[in-house]
Design a protein around this motif. Structure first.
Motif, short mmCIF file in Angstrom:
data_model
loop_
_atom_site.label_atom_id
_atom_site.label_comp_id
_atom_site.label_asym_id
_atom_site.label_seq_id
_atom_site.Cartn_x
_atom_site.Cartn_y
_atom_site.Cartn_z
N ASP A 1 2.74 -12.14 2.74
CA ASP A 1 3.77 -13.07 3.23
C ASP A 1 3.40 -13.44 4.66
OD1 ASP A 1 6.05 -14.28 4.30
OD2 ASP A 1 7.43 -13.05 3.10
N GLU A 2 2.91 -14.67 4.81
CA GLU A 2 2.43 -15.10 6.13
C GLU A 2 3.54 -15.10 7.18
OE1 GLU A 2 0.09 -18.60 6.37
OE2 GLU A 2 -1.20 -18.05 4.67
N GLU A 3 4.77 -15.43 6.76
CA GLU A 3 5.90 -15.44 7.71
C GLU A 3 6.16 -14.05 8.28
OE1 GLU A 3 9.49 -17.21 6.37
OE2 GLU A 3 8.54 -19.12 5.84
N LYS A 4 5.97 -13.02 7.44
CA LYS A 4 6.19 -11.63 7.89
C LYS A 4 4.93 -11.05 8.53
CE LYS A 4 9.87 -10.37 4.65
NZ LYS A 4 10.25 -9.49 3.52
N GLY A 5 3.85 -11.80 8.50
CA GLY A 5 2.63 -11.34 9.14
C GLY A 5 1.71 -10.54 8.23
N VAL A 6 1.95 -10.56 6.90
CA VAL A 6 1.06 -9.88 5.96
C VAL A 6 0.16 -10.96 5.36
CG1 VAL A 6 0.90 -8.38 3.93
CG2 VAL A 6 2.89 -8.22 5.44
N ASN B 1 -2.97 -10.66 3.81
CA ASN B 1 -3.73 -10.41 2.59
C ASN B 1 -3.40 -9.03 2.02
OD1 ASN B 1 -5.33 -8.53 4.12
ND2 ASN B 1 -6.43 -10.30 4.96
N ALA B 2 -3.98 -8.72 0.86
CA ALA B 2 -3.70 -7.45 0.18
C ALA B 2 -4.15 -6.26 1.02
CB ALA B 2 -4.39 -7.43 -1.18
N GLU B 3 -5.31 -6.39 1.72
CA GLU B 3 -5.81 -5.28 2.54
C GLU B 3 -4.81 -4.91 3.63
OE1 GLU B 3 -7.65 -7.95 1.76
OE2 GLU B 3 -9.09 -6.99 0.39
N GLU B 4 -4.19 -5.93 4.27
CA GLU B 4 -3.19 -5.65 5.31
C GLU B 4 -1.95 -5.00 4.72
OE1 GLU B 4 -2.12 -8.80 7.93
OE2 GLU B 4 -4.18 -9.17 8.59
N ALA C 1 4.34 2.42 11.40
CA ALA C 1 5.11 2.50 10.16
C ALA C 1 6.37 1.65 10.23
CB ALA C 1 5.47 3.95 9.87
N SER C 2 7.04 1.65 11.38
CA SER C 2 8.28 0.87 11.49
C SER C 2 7.97 -0.63 11.41
CB SER C 2 9.03 1.20 12.80
OG SER C 2 8.31 0.73 13.92
N VAL C 3 6.83 -1.04 11.97
CA VAL C 3 6.40 -2.44 11.87
C VAL C 3 6.14 -2.79 10.40
CG1 VAL C 3 4.54 -4.06 12.44
CG2 VAL C 3 5.47 -2.56 14.21
N ALA C 4 5.48 -1.87 9.68
CA ALA C 4 5.19 -2.10 8.26
C ALA C 4 6.48 -2.19 7.44
CB ALA C 4 4.30 -0.98 7.73
N ARG C 5 7.46 -1.37 7.80
CA ARG C 5 8.74 -1.42 7.09
C ARG C 5 9.43 -2.77 7.33
NH1 ARG C 5 8.82 4.31 8.31
NH2 ARG C 5 8.99 5.47 6.35
N GLU C 6 9.36 -3.24 8.57
CA GLU C 6 9.95 -4.55 8.88
C GLU C 6 9.28 -5.67 8.08
OE1 GLU C 6 9.56 -4.96 13.10
OE2 GLU C 6 10.98 -3.35 13.53
N LYS C 7 8.03 -5.45 7.71
CA LYS C 7 7.31 -6.45 6.91
C LYS C 7 7.60 -6.29 5.41
CE LYS C 7 3.47 -6.95 10.19
NZ LYS C 7 2.03 -6.72 10.44
N GLY C 8 8.49 -5.34 5.08
CA GLY C 8 8.89 -5.17 3.68
C GLY C 8 7.91 -4.40 2.83
#
Length: 715
Positions: free
Chosen positions: A144-149, A151-154, A112-119
């Protein structure tokens, strides 16, 4: 929280009693002193209740301190709300506080903390609203490829992780699920290796409801798991638990609702249940430990308070095989008169030589009793002693004494200082003899955990166990009182207000200046100040001192009142010395206790205690108990037959029954169902360590060396 008010409610006592007790504790007074000499302030609360109040006081103060720390931490994050503050103020346990603080506690890296860091937090909040929408279209905004997201599924998966963690951090959810597990869960155990033989075989396929499992089973299971014989889990209806979660959080049947439902299932299995299962098992273990500590404490109290075999010349017999049986003869005061070694057991089998040597010692020192240790070679030694007694002209009896902890004492620095001239095994023989003469004075030299009258004592939290057992030892020592001129350093160190350093200084002062003649001399002992004197003086006795009051439990602060009482009733201190106070109580009652108390400026409970003490100077409360059972003959297990009636001594009481020494070396078990005809929750309701009871043999298993007994008279 008004701690004093809460304590008064919990213990069902007056608020003034609690306020006075807390004040006395905070002033540095010991529990024995408060219990014995401040009855007016506490309303005569006994030392056991006072210890429980003290323990609970510390817990509640710790709870309040933790609340302050949590409030400060949340305020520091600027996230405090009125509702949250109210919930923190109302928390009754540290577990509740922990649940409330969980969302605000600094976390290690999580999904969850990783996901929060990805906005992705706004997306998780959007999903929680569960509106009809194009979820994939909304999720595309967070790619956002820079944040590591990528596609929509991720994006949706990351948002689901955040929702799962938020659900797991909900204090109400945890509270409800914890209650659900307690209500419906089962402790399930399986064999780590079904082929392995062990004492845990009854738990190889076992389950019992969480809310019904007995404490002794919990402790056995914990040990079995630790020794890698068992695999343990707490099982529940997972579908019902997840369903309850989803009922709280899922508000729509749409794609967002499906994500929330999946987050509930993930939160439960990955985050909530593993920690709740640990909590439940911890609670079960803590409750089982607390119960076991209570049983251990009750058994220890009874063992320490066993009546001493006074003024008896005793032969201590420490059994062994190859190295021979160590013998020590001690006089009525515990002073060692002689030692030797005899070899009546294998491989030597020198029975004639052993009989000759022991007969000489018995005649030379007029031995009355023989104390036999119950360790290795005890059965053969007991048989030998019984035969020897039959051949003697003098009346001699014996008793098998528990030697639990004797080896610990024998090898200790204390034993080396006490008996530098003896080797370890001879010290053990001395200890065995003294255990019969005065169990309390001898057993205080040993770590209470090593005395062996509990169950699973090595599995308990050491700190809680030590505190409880040390409290029992302190309570017993101060109840009995200690002879200031003969007490050992370890015994003195258990007196209220005296630590080991001061105890050592008392012994040194005694050696340098001779016997104490009055209690005031204690003030000359190094490092024993006025406060320590106040705490300890009443528990120390001086036999044949300047004043008879020094050989009673009357505190020096009440000497004036004691002398005034005698005068009011037509007596003097000389009458007290000569034991001529037979009418004291009647005369005091005639004048009126309340009237006398007002005249003498003491409380009524104190006055009643003074009267009791003056009537029995130097009294030992243990003398009022039935004496220990001494034997002159021995039986073997093969002599036992079903239905046989025997007398025995209770050696240990545990949750499921009591072990009774019936004189055949192997203690028999009276199961809780065989103790009496009525239903009892615990054997301690009926029997205690040291009780002499009548039992009947139910069954004897020679192969397994098990004896089943009953205390219910056969019809």
């Amino acid at each position: 929280m008004d701690i004093n008010k809460k304590l008064a409610e919990e213990f069902s006592v007056g608020l003034h009693q609690i306020e006075n007790t807390v004040k006395l504790i905070d002033e540095g007074n010991t529990i024995p002193f408060i219990a014995r000499y401040r009855k007016e302030a506490t309303g005569s609360l006994d030392d056991q209740v006072l210890r429980e109040i003290h323990e609970r006081l510390e817990y509640l103060r710790g709870l309040e301190k933790r609340k302050e720390e949590i409030v400060a931490a949340i305020e520091g994050q600027e996230k405090m709300t009125d509702e949250l503050r109210e919930a923190i103020d109302g928390a009754k346990t540290l577990a509740e506080l922990d649940d409330l603080y969980r969302p605000y506690r600094p976390k290690r890296k999580t999904r969850a903390s990783v996901a929060r860091e990805k906005g992705l937090e706004p997306l998780s909040q959007f999903i929680m609203e569960q509106k009809i929408c194009d979820l994939n279209g909304e999720a595309e905004k967070y790619v956002d490829e820079e944040k590591g997201v990528l596609n929509a599924e991720e994006a949706i998966a990351g948002a689901q992780d955040i929702i799962a963690e938020d659900i797991s951090d909900d204090a109400n959810v945890r509270k409800e699920l914890r209650a659900f597990v307690f209500r419906t869960g089962k402790v399930v155990t399986k064999a780590a290796d079904p082929e392995a033989q062990s004492v845990y075989e009854m738990y190889y396929e076992f389950s019992e409801p969480v809310n019904k499992i007995a404490g002794h089973r919990v402790l056995a299971i914990e040990r079995g798991e630790r020794e890698e014989f068992l695999k343990v889990s707490v099982e529940i209806d997972e579908a019902a638990a997840v369903g309850a979660l989803q009922k709280n959080y899922v508000r729509a049947k749409n794609p967002c609702g499906e994500i929330v439902a999946a987050a509930c299932a993930d939160s439960f299995s990955r985050l909530i249940y593993p920690s709740i299962e640990r909590e439940i098992r911890n609670v079960l273990f803590e409750d089982a430990s607390a119960q076991a500590i209570k049983v251990f404490s009750a058994n220890l109290r009874q063992l320490l308070m066993q009546p001493p075999v006074k003024d008896s010349v005793t032969l201590g017999f420490d059994p062994a095989y190859r190295t021979g049986c160590k013998i020590a003869v001690v006089d009525g005061t515990g002073k060692v008169l002689d030692t030797t070694v005899v070899y009546p057991t294998m491989p030597h089998n020198d029975i004639p030589g052993a009989k000759k040597k022991l007969t000489e010692l018995i005649k030379k020192y007029h031995v009355n009793t023989i104390a036999i240790g119950n360790g290795t070679a005890s059965r053969e030694s007991e048989k030998f002693v019984a035969e020897l007694i039959k051949e003697l002209d003098e009346p001699v009896s014996y008793m098998v004494v528990s030697e639990a902890g004797a080896s610990v004492y024998s090898a200790s620095k204390l034993a080396a200082e006490e008996f530098p001239q003896f080797d370890v095994s001879l010290r053990s023989a001395v200890s065995i003899a003294r255990r019969l003469q005065d169990p309390l004075a001898e057993l205080v030299k040993i770590d209470p955990k090593a005395i062996g009258v509990g169950q699973y004592q090595h599995d308990m939290a050491p700190k809680q166990l030590s505190e409880a057992l040390d409290g029992v030892v302190e309570s017993c020592v101060n109840l009995v009182g200690v002879d200031l001129n003969t007490a050992s350093q370890p015994l003195l160190a258990k007196v209220a207000g005296i630590n080991s350093g001061v105890a050592k200084n008392i012994v040194i002062y005694r050696e340098e200046n001779g016997a104490f003649s009055d209690r005031k001399q204690l003030l000359k002992v190094a490092k024993l100040g006025k406060k320590a004197f106040e705490q300890c003086a009443g528990f120390l006795r001086i036999l044949g001192g300047k004043s008879i009051l020094d050989n009673t439990g009357v505190h020096p602060e009440s000497y004036k009142a004691a002398e005034g009482l005698l005068k009011e009733c037509g007596y003097s201190l000389k009458d007290a010395e000569q034991g001529n106070l037979s009418e004291l109580k009647a005369r005091a009652d005639e004048i009126g206790i309340r009237v006398l108390a007002e005249r003498l400026e003491v409380g009524e409970p104190t006055l009643r205690d003074i009267i009791e003490e003056l009537l029995k100077p130097g009294r030992d409360p243990r003398d009022e108990l039935p004496p220990p059972m001494l034997r002159t003959d021995v039986m073997e297990m093969k002599d036992l037959k079903a239905g046989m009636e025997l007398k025995g001594t209770v050696r240990n009481v545990i949750d499921f029954g009591a072990f009774v020494d019936i004189g055949v070396h192997q203690d028999g078990l009276v199961h809780i169902s065989q103790i009496c005809d009525r239903y009892i929750k615990h054997p301690l309701e009926v029997v205690k360590v040291g009780d002499v009871v009548t039992v009947w043999v139910l069954d004897v298993d020679l192969q397994k060396k098990r004896i089943s007994l009953t205390m219910k008279k056969p019809k």
